[in-house]
Write a protein that holds these residues in place. Structure first.
Motif, PDB file in Angstrom:
ATOM      1  N   PRO A 197      19.918 -27.644   7.849  1.00 56.94           N
ATOM      2  CA  PRO A 197      18.742 -28.477   8.078  1.00 56.94           C
ATOM      3  C   PRO A 197      17.928 -28.740   6.807  1.00 56.94           C
ATOM      4  O   PRO A 197      17.405 -29.848   6.635  1.00 56.94           O
ATOM      5  CB  PRO A 197      17.920 -27.662   9.083  1.00 56.94           C
ATOM      6  N   LEU A 198      17.855 -27.767   5.920  1.00 58.52           N
ATOM      7  CA  LEU A 198      17.130 -27.989   4.676  1.00 58.52           C
ATOM      8  C   LEU A 198      17.779 -29.097   3.867  1.00 58.52           C
ATOM      9  O   LEU A 198      17.097 -29.985   3.336  1.00 58.52           O
ATOM     10  CB  LEU A 198      17.066 -26.695   3.852  1.00 58.52           C
ATOM     11  N   GLY A 199      19.106 -29.081   3.750  1.00 60.44           N
ATOM     12  CA  GLY A 199      19.801 -30.141   3.027  1.00 60.44           C
ATOM     13  C   GLY A 199      19.525 -31.511   3.617  1.00 60.44           C
ATOM     14  O   GLY A 199      19.334 -32.491   2.889  1.00 60.44           O
ATOM     15  N   ARG A 200      19.480 -31.592   4.937  1.00 56.59           N
ATOM     16  CA  ARG A 200      19.187 -32.874   5.584  1.00 56.59           C
ATOM     17  C   ARG A 200      17.730 -33.289   5.366  1.00 56.59           C
ATOM     18  O   ARG A 200      17.437 -34.473   5.124  1.00 56.59           O
ATOM     19  CB  ARG A 200      19.479 -32.767   7.077  1.00 56.59           C
ATOM     20  N   MET A 201      16.809 -32.338   5.465  1.00 58.98           N
ATOM     21  CA  MET A 201      15.396 -32.655   5.273  1.00 58.98           C
ATOM     22  C   MET A 201      15.130 -33.181   3.864  1.00 58.98           C
ATOM     23  O   MET A 201      14.371 -34.145   3.677  1.00 58.98           O
ATOM     24  CB  MET A 201      14.550 -31.406   5.546  1.00 58.98           C
ATOM     25  N   LEU A 203      23.696 -32.407  -5.646  1.00 58.64           N
ATOM     26  CA  LEU A 203      22.627 -31.685  -6.339  1.00 58.64           C
ATOM     27  C   LEU A 203      21.609 -31.151  -5.334  1.00 58.64           C
ATOM     28  O   LEU A 203      21.124 -30.016  -5.475  1.00 58.64           O
ATOM     29  CB  LEU A 203      21.946 -32.587  -7.367  1.00 58.64           C
ATOM     30  N   ILE A 204      21.287 -31.936  -4.326  1.00 59.91           N
ATOM     31  CA  ILE A 204      20.379 -31.457  -3.284  1.00 59.91           C
ATOM     32  C   ILE A 204      20.924 -30.193  -2.640  1.00 59.91           C
ATOM     33  O   ILE A 204      20.220 -29.179  -2.516  1.00 59.91           O
ATOM     34  CB  ILE A 204      20.153 -32.553  -2.221  1.00 59.91           C
ATOM     35  N   ASP A 205      22.175 -30.221  -2.245  1.00 54.13           N
ATOM     36  CA  ASP A 205      22.750 -29.066  -1.555  1.00 54.13           C
ATOM     37  C   ASP A 205      22.897 -27.869  -2.480  1.00 54.13           C
ATOM     38  O   ASP A 205      22.740 -26.718  -2.054  1.00 54.13           O
ATOM     39  CB  ASP A 205      24.103 -29.445  -0.962  1.00 54.13           C
ATOM     40  N   THR A 206      23.185 -28.116  -3.744  1.00 54.78           N
ATOM     41  CA  THR A 206      23.295 -27.017  -4.709  1.00 54.78           C
ATOM     42  C   THR A 206      21.958 -26.305  -4.876  1.00 54.78           C
ATOM     43  O   THR A 206      21.888 -25.062  -4.852  1.00 54.78           O
ATOM     44  CB  THR A 206      23.784 -27.555  -6.065  1.00 54.78           C
ATOM     45  N   TYR A 218       8.788 -21.688  10.805  1.00 50.01           N
ATOM     46  CA  TYR A 218       8.499 -21.452   9.391  1.00 50.01           C
ATOM     47  C   TYR A 218       8.917 -22.628   8.510  1.00 50.01           C
ATOM     48  O   TYR A 218       8.877 -22.518   7.281  1.00 50.01           O
ATOM     49  CB  TYR A 218       9.212 -20.169   8.932  1.00 50.01           C
ATOM     50  N   TYR A 219       9.263 -23.756   9.104  1.00 53.37           N
ATOM     51  CA  TYR A 219       9.743 -24.871   8.296  1.00 53.37           C
ATOM     52  C   TYR A 219       8.625 -25.561   7.519  1.00 53.37           C
ATOM     53  O   TYR A 219       8.904 -26.267   6.541  1.00 53.37           O
ATOM     54  CB  TYR A 219      10.500 -25.884   9.160  1.00 53.37           C
ATOM     55  N   ASP A 220       7.366 -25.378   7.934  1.00 48.51           N
ATOM     56  CA  ASP A 220       6.285 -25.872   7.084  1.00 48.51           C
ATOM     57  C   ASP A 220       6.224 -25.050   5.803  1.00 48.51           C
ATOM     58  O   ASP A 220       6.048 -25.595   4.703  1.00 48.51           O
ATOM     59  CB  ASP A 220       4.943 -25.853   7.814  1.00 48.51           C
ATOM     60  N   PHE A 221       6.450 -23.735   5.925  1.00 43.23           N
ATOM     61  CA  PHE A 221       6.521 -22.887   4.735  1.00 43.23           C
ATOM     62  C   PHE A 221       7.753 -23.226   3.904  1.00 43.23           C
ATOM     63  O   PHE A 221       7.702 -23.211   2.671  1.00 43.23           O
ATOM     64  CB  PHE A 221       6.583 -21.407   5.140  1.00 43.23           C
ATOM     65  N   ILE A 244      17.550 -20.932  -0.938  1.00 46.16           N
ATOM     66  CA  ILE A 244      17.462 -20.189   0.318  1.00 46.16           C
ATOM     67  C   ILE A 244      18.019 -18.774   0.202  1.00 46.16           C
ATOM     68  O   ILE A 244      17.717 -17.922   1.037  1.00 46.16           O
ATOM     69  CB  ILE A 244      18.151 -20.972   1.446  1.00 46.16           C
ATOM     70  N   GLU A 245      18.774 -18.510  -0.838  1.00 47.62           N
ATOM     71  CA  GLU A 245      19.343 -17.160  -0.994  1.00 47.62           C
ATOM     72  C   GLU A 245      18.257 -16.093  -1.024  1.00 47.62           C
ATOM     73  O   GLU A 245      18.428 -15.002  -0.461  1.00 47.62           O
ATOM     74  CB  GLU A 245      20.180 -17.085  -2.273  1.00 47.62           C
ATOM     75  N   THR A 246      17.127 -16.372  -1.655  1.00 48.35           N
ATOM     76  CA  THR A 246      16.070 -15.365  -1.795  1.00 48.35           C
ATOM     77  C   THR A 246      14.774 -15.767  -1.095  1.00 48.35           C
ATOM     78  O   THR A 246      13.772 -15.069  -1.229  1.00 48.35           O
ATOM     79  CB  THR A 246      15.766 -15.125  -3.287  1.00 48.35           C
ATOM     80  N   TRP A 247      14.771 -16.863  -0.356  1.00 50.99           N
ATOM     81  CA  TRP A 247      13.549 -17.269   0.344  1.00 50.99           C
ATOM     82  C   TRP A 247      13.181 -16.218   1.382  1.00 50.99           C
ATOM     83  O   TRP A 247      14.018 -15.798   2.177  1.00 50.99           O
ATOM     84  CB  TRP A 247      13.764 -18.634   1.008  1.00 50.99           C
TER      85      TRP A 247
END
Length: 293
Positions: free
Chosen positions: A175-179, A195-198, A216-219, A204-207
């Motif tokens: 979903p982040l990649g799509r957003m 590049l977006i997906d990379t 939490y998607y606003d965060f 997100i690895e350390t979020w």
């Protein structure tokens, strides 16, 4: 509606719709059947091929215009064209082109560099990459540029790495990649899907909330655009997940990322103050009119 509801509705609206997916599937089957017929003496329409790019990573949105289709040829075909005295790679691409033209005789089929391209009238272009599977899981493909050569890529490794990280992050990476694509399209940001997906993969690895969900998607919006804005403006390439290749910068994105971060900070404050209309207005400035009003 809560913040979780806003983002759930928004994310549900982002992928390609049923009609577009059906069209892509139909064209994929027709192309695959043709290539299997000519190169493998088979009429199967769902074997020896897989999607690369955003469609393969499942991060494509409704605006997707390029479909990367990898077609796996028999090793005997590699030997045939590797034995050419010069640019067997170009000859291979031309052979694939001629095959596809049998199914699409009225289309402009182009063999260019490393791909065979078919643009359709609905602004969707298929980019077919003929490949050969190697014993180590990589794929060899033809590059007809500069006299011709064989190159190696790892598309399955890329897809698998992205999928695995999505799974361990509670399915928040896709979903982040799509957003981010919605932000790119809304704000005319020069960033490729790769590049977006990379960068989403790295972020997100350390979020800290990667195991949470829509609430939490606003965060996530706020924190990702802070991460994006902090990228080194002199960096031109980023290592892609799994595939040992590179995602290239195509323009400056940091300034627009800072603007999105500022809007997201204000939107989070609006949410905390129960100023929902103001918060949604700011998210719509970031992501466009698909975000619920």
């Amino acid at each position: 509606m809560s913040v979780a509801d806003w983002f759930s509705v928004f994310c549900s609206a982002l992928p390609p719709g049923t009609t577009k997916r059906s069209s892509i599937a139909d064209r994929t089957a027709r192309i695959t059947r043709r290539l299997n017929t000519d190169f493998r003496n088979s009429t199967a329409d769902n074997t020896n091929r897989f999607y690369g790019g955003s469609y393969g990573r499942n991060t494509a949105v409704a605006s997707v215009s390029d479909i990367d289709l990898m077609y796996v040829l028999p090793y005997s075909v590699y030997k045939q064209y590797d034995d050419y005295s010069s640019n067997g790679q170009s000859a291979l691409l031309q052979a694939v082109k001629r095959s596809i033209e049998k199914t699409y005789p009225n289309s402009v089929v182009i063999a260019d560099g490393q791909i065979v391209q078919i643009p359709f009238t609905d602004n969707v272009t298929f980019e077919i990459v003929p490949v050969f599977l190697n014993t180590n899981g990589s794929y060899t493909f033809a590059d007809a540029n500069s006299g011709g050569s064989w190159k190696v890529c790892w598309p399955k490794e890329e897809i698998n790495a992205f999928s695995e990280r999505n799974q361990v992050c509670n399915s928040n990476l896709v979903p982040l990649g799509r957003m981010v694509r919605a932000w790119r399209d809304t704000n005319d940001v020069p960033m490729s899907g790769m590049l977006i997906d990379t960068l989403a993969y790295q972020f997100i690895e350390t979020w800290e909330y990667r195991l949470k969900s829509y609430l939490y998607y606003d965060f996530m919006t706020r924190d990702f655009f802070s991460f994006l804005a902090s990228q080194d403006t002199t960096q031109d390439y980023w290592r892609t997940p799994g595939s040992q290749s590179w995602a290239r910068r195509t323009g400056s994105f940091e300034r627009k990322a800072r603007s999105a971060h500022t809007l997201a900070v204000d939107a989070v404050a609006n949410v905390l103050a129960n100023e929902n209309w103001a918060a949604k207005n700011k998210f719509r400035q970031i992501y466009g009119t698909q975000f619920p009003s």
